[in-house]
Design a protein around this motif. Structure first.
Motif, mmCIF file in Angstrom:
data_model
loop_
_atom_site.group_PDB
_atom_site.id
_atom_site.type_symbol
_atom_site.label_atom_id
_atom_site.label_comp_id
_atom_site.label_asym_id
_atom_site.label_seq_id
_atom_site.Cartn_x
_atom_site.Cartn_y
_atom_site.Cartn_z
ATOM 1 N N GLY A 196 10.835 -6.329 5.203
ATOM 2 C CA GLY A 196 9.739 -7.139 4.809
ATOM 3 C C GLY A 196 9.566 -7.312 3.257
ATOM 4 O O GLY A 196 10.169 -6.629 2.601
ATOM 5 N N ASP A 197 8.479 -7.750 2.661
ATOM 6 C CA ASP A 197 8.254 -8.341 1.455
ATOM 7 C C ASP A 197 7.937 -7.113 0.657
ATOM 8 O O ASP A 197 7.492 -6.228 1.370
ATOM 9 C CB ASP A 197 7.148 -9.531 1.284
ATOM 10 N N PRO A 198 8.217 -7.064 -0.490
ATOM 11 C CA PRO A 198 7.871 -5.795 -1.452
ATOM 12 C C PRO A 198 6.274 -5.557 -1.351
ATOM 13 O O PRO A 198 5.527 -6.441 -1.313
ATOM 14 C CB PRO A 198 8.240 -6.080 -2.719
ATOM 15 N N GLY A 199 5.756 -4.244 -1.172
ATOM 16 C CA GLY A 199 4.543 -4.110 -0.882
ATOM 17 C C GLY A 199 3.795 -4.306 0.236
ATOM 18 O O GLY A 199 2.326 -3.767 0.150
ATOM 19 N N VAL A 200 4.276 -4.600 1.387
ATOM 20 C CA VAL A 200 3.327 -4.775 2.593
ATOM 21 C C VAL A 200 3.308 -3.462 3.247
ATOM 22 O O VAL A 200 2.417 -3.717 4.213
ATOM 23 C CB VAL A 200 4.154 -5.971 3.411
ATOM 24 N N GLY A 201 3.903 -2.347 2.706
ATOM 25 C CA GLY A 201 3.481 -1.000 3.342
ATOM 26 C C GLY A 201 4.678 -0.601 4.561
ATOM 27 O O GLY A 201 4.382 0.246 5.301
ATOM 28 N N LYS A 202 5.756 -1.267 4.166
ATOM 29 C CA LYS A 202 7.133 -0.655 4.967
ATOM 30 C C LYS A 202 7.197 0.953 5.144
ATOM 31 O O LYS A 202 7.270 1.621 5.878
ATOM 32 C CB LYS A 202 8.150 -1.267 4.482
ATOM 33 N N THR A 203 7.246 1.545 3.706
ATOM 34 C CA THR A 203 7.466 2.875 3.524
ATOM 35 C C THR A 203 6.405 3.669 4.011
ATOM 36 O O THR A 203 6.509 4.672 4.722
ATOM 37 C CB THR A 203 7.831 3.270 2.079
ATOM 38 N N VAL A 204 5.104 3.059 3.841
ATOM 39 C CA VAL A 204 3.989 3.875 4.349
ATOM 40 C C VAL A 204 3.924 3.937 5.957
ATOM 41 O O VAL A 204 3.888 5.044 6.582
ATOM 42 C CB VAL A 204 2.642 3.356 3.813
ATOM 43 N N VAL A 325 7.815 -6.049 8.840
ATOM 44 C CA VAL A 325 6.413 -5.744 8.770
ATOM 45 C C VAL A 325 5.631 -6.881 8.046
ATOM 46 O O VAL A 325 6.146 -7.173 6.821
ATOM 47 C CB VAL A 325 6.500 -4.279 7.669
ATOM 48 N N PRO A 326 4.801 -7.323 8.412
ATOM 49 C CA PRO A 326 3.978 -8.595 8.031
ATOM 50 C C PRO A 326 3.059 -8.087 6.888
ATOM 51 O O PRO A 326 3.047 -6.825 6.783
ATOM 52 C CB PRO A 326 3.476 -9.240 9.262
ATOM 53 N N GLY A 327 2.588 -8.973 6.231
ATOM 54 C CA GLY A 327 1.268 -8.514 5.310
ATOM 55 C C GLY A 327 0.221 -8.412 6.168
ATOM 56 O O GLY A 327 0.074 -8.245 7.427
ATOM 57 N N LEU A 328 -1.108 -7.977 5.422
ATOM 58 C CA LEU A 328 -2.414 -7.343 6.310
ATOM 59 C C LEU A 328 -2.884 -8.598 7.060
ATOM 60 O O LEU A 328 -2.900 -9.788 6.752
ATOM 61 C CB LEU A 328 -3.214 -7.142 4.965
ATOM 62 N N ASP A 329 -3.528 -8.219 8.105
ATOM 63 C CA ASP A 329 -4.360 -9.418 9.111
ATOM 64 C C ASP A 329 -5.374 -9.704 8.518
ATOM 65 O O ASP A 329 -6.270 -8.776 7.890
ATOM 66 C CB ASP A 329 -4.556 -8.395 10.202
ATOM 67 N N GLN A 330 -5.519 -11.103 8.195
ATOM 68 C CA GLN A 330 -6.771 -11.794 7.558
ATOM 69 C C GLN A 330 -7.589 -11.537 8.041
ATOM 70 O O GLN A 330 -8.881 -11.451 7.412
ATOM 71 C CB GLN A 330 -6.175 -13.228 7.059
ATOM 72 N N ALA A 355 -10.687 -12.406 -3.624
ATOM 73 C CA ALA A 355 -9.406 -11.623 -4.166
ATOM 74 C C ALA A 355 -8.274 -11.844 -3.559
ATOM 75 O O ALA A 355 -7.063 -11.835 -4.130
ATOM 76 C CB ALA A 355 -9.897 -10.205 -4.297
ATOM 77 N N ASP A 356 -8.019 -11.839 -2.230
ATOM 78 C CA ASP A 356 -6.980 -11.768 -1.483
ATOM 79 C C ASP A 356 -6.255 -13.162 -1.726
ATOM 80 O O ASP A 356 -5.083 -13.276 -1.622
ATOM 81 C CB ASP A 356 -7.212 -11.755 0.104
ATOM 82 N N ARG A 361 -2.946 -11.841 -1.945
ATOM 83 C CA ARG A 361 -2.203 -12.270 -0.912
ATOM 84 C C ARG A 361 -1.579 -11.865 0.388
ATOM 85 O O ARG A 361 -0.392 -11.761 0.552
ATOM 86 C CB ARG A 361 -1.288 -13.271 -1.510
ATOM 87 N N GLY A 362 -2.599 -10.745 0.757
ATOM 88 C CA GLY A 362 -1.954 -9.984 1.914
ATOM 89 C C GLY A 362 -1.309 -8.962 1.650
ATOM 90 O O GLY A 362 -0.812 -8.230 2.598
#
Length: 402
Positions: A196-204, A325-330, A355-356, A361-362
């Motif tokens: 997934g994109d960097p920072g979307v929460g894959k490792t978490v 892993v997608p971004g945050l659910d809007q 802010a998003d 941007r999720g």
């Protein structure tokens, strides 16, 4: 004139490059005439001081101008009209590039006690070794580790930093999907790729999935270096599996036999930042997992890991599970942030949406950084309400590339 000359002239004149090209065309056609400049706005010293009070926030300066215009007090600042936001930003940027100094370090409207601000900054520390993160499934329900106290905050676990005390890992739908994927891959003793994109929460999400595995399933975490060679890769695997890395890493056959014997035990080997691995190293992993007696699962994770694995066809064909892993659910963004940290409780959803759209941007990592700055700004002067102005100030601290 070249394009570079036009760009320099546009910056000096405070206009767009297209305008300079139009001027040149008019000059070649002989239509040159003196014209007064329509946009002669300049930031006076009084306005520059107000901009410093606003912490360099141009939007905050324009709001002050609008309030002064409504009260009929623009003359005291030496301004005849309220400029547009784009004009104000362009003029401020032009003055900064020209060397004008903007002092934003001094306190402005809200004086901050040094001791109070030091306590806020002291709260933003990493957790002590051996402590975990509280995991929140829904409002009011905390599973796993209990809430941390003042001296035991938990902004980090397993290399994942949340930048703010009191933060909780929220079991969103995306995390639940990763937990299911990891559980299936481990049970089938296969190979999985989480990307997934960097920072979307894959490792978490993967850390939470590994944490929820039964205690009898060992988890081996290997650290992937930057551009590792085969000896470094072999040493990382030996160290993760608890073998003698120092004596075996440069002895290929004994090391491979030791790794093969260790991987006969059921368990899961987790490699984060798998996008750093070259195709030969991925093929080396494939050879280890091709051993008939291998009973361990392999979990690869990273932004772009799927593209790297695609360049190793032999390993790609053996991957059991692919999961993005997608971004945050809007639709549930406000609810998710409120569960992530208490500072977001009662915040206007429109401000969160702004802010998003403009900054986060999720991206959950960006939201964690925004939360850290919002927390510090809201606590420095007591119980400060988290509103649009405070969020703009927090987002401004992320720089041009949050």
């Amino acid at each position: 004139m070249s394009r570079l000359h036009v760009r320099v002239a546009a910056e000096l004149a405070g206009v767009s490059e297209r305008t300079v090209w139009r001027w040149l065309a008019e000059g070649r056609a002989g239509r040159i005439e003196a014209r007064p400049r329509r946009d002669g706005f300049a930031v006076s010293e009084a306005l520059w001081a107000v901009l410093a009070e606003e912490g360099g926030n141009v939007s905050g300066l324009r709001r002050r101008l609008e309030r002064a215009h409504a009260d009929g007090g623009l003359e005291e600042w030496g301004v005849g009209r309220v400029p547009s936001l784009s004009t104000l930003q362009r003029v401020v940027l032009r003055d900064l590039r020209a060397g004008r100094v903007l002092e934003v370090a001094r306190p402005s409207r809200n004086r901050v006690e040094a001791s109070r601000y030091e306590r806020v900054l002291a709260d933003l520390k990493l957790e002590r070794a051996g402590e975990g993160l509280p995991v929140l499934d829904s409002a009011g329900e905390v599973s796993g580790v209990a809430e941390s106290d003042e001296e035991s905050t938990g902004p980090s676990r397993g290399g994942v930093r949340l930048f703010v005390p009191g933060a909780r890992v929220v079991s969103t739908g995306a995390v639940a999907e990763v937990v299911e994927v990891v559980g299936h891959t481990v049970a089938a003793r296969g190979i999985g790729c989480v990307f997934g994109d960097p920072g979307v929460g894959k490792t978490v999400a993967v850390q939470q999935a590994l944490h929820l595995l039964p205690d009898r399933v060992p988890v081996w975490r290997a650290v992937v270096g930057v551009k590792p060679g085969l000896p470094q890769m072999r040493a990382s695997l030996l160290e993760a599996l608890g073998l003698a890395a120092g004596s075996l890493s440069h002895r290929a056959q004994p090391a491979d036999r030791a790794l093969g014997e260790a991987l006969r035990r059921p368990g899961v080997l987790f490699l984060d930042d798998a996008q750093r691995l070259s195709p030969p190293l991925l093929d080396y992993l494939r050879l280890l997992w091709d051993e008939p007696g291998t009973a361990a699962a392999l979990l690869l994770c990273g932004a772009g890991a799927e593209r790297v694995i695609a360049r190793a066809p032999a390993l790609r064909s053996r991957v059991l599970t692919w999961h993005q892993v997608p971004g945050l659910d809007q639709e549930r963004l406000v609810e998710t942030l409120a569960m992530f940290h208490d500072v977001w409780e009662g915040v206007d959803p429109a401000d969160v949406g702004w802010a998003d759209t403009t900054v986060a941007r999720g991206n959950f990592r960006t939201w964690a950084k925004v939360t850290s700055h919002v927390y510090a700004l809201s606590k420095r002067g007591g119980d400060v309400q988290v509103d649009r102005a405070l969020m703009e100030q927090a987002c401004a601290r992320l720089g041009p590339y949050p």
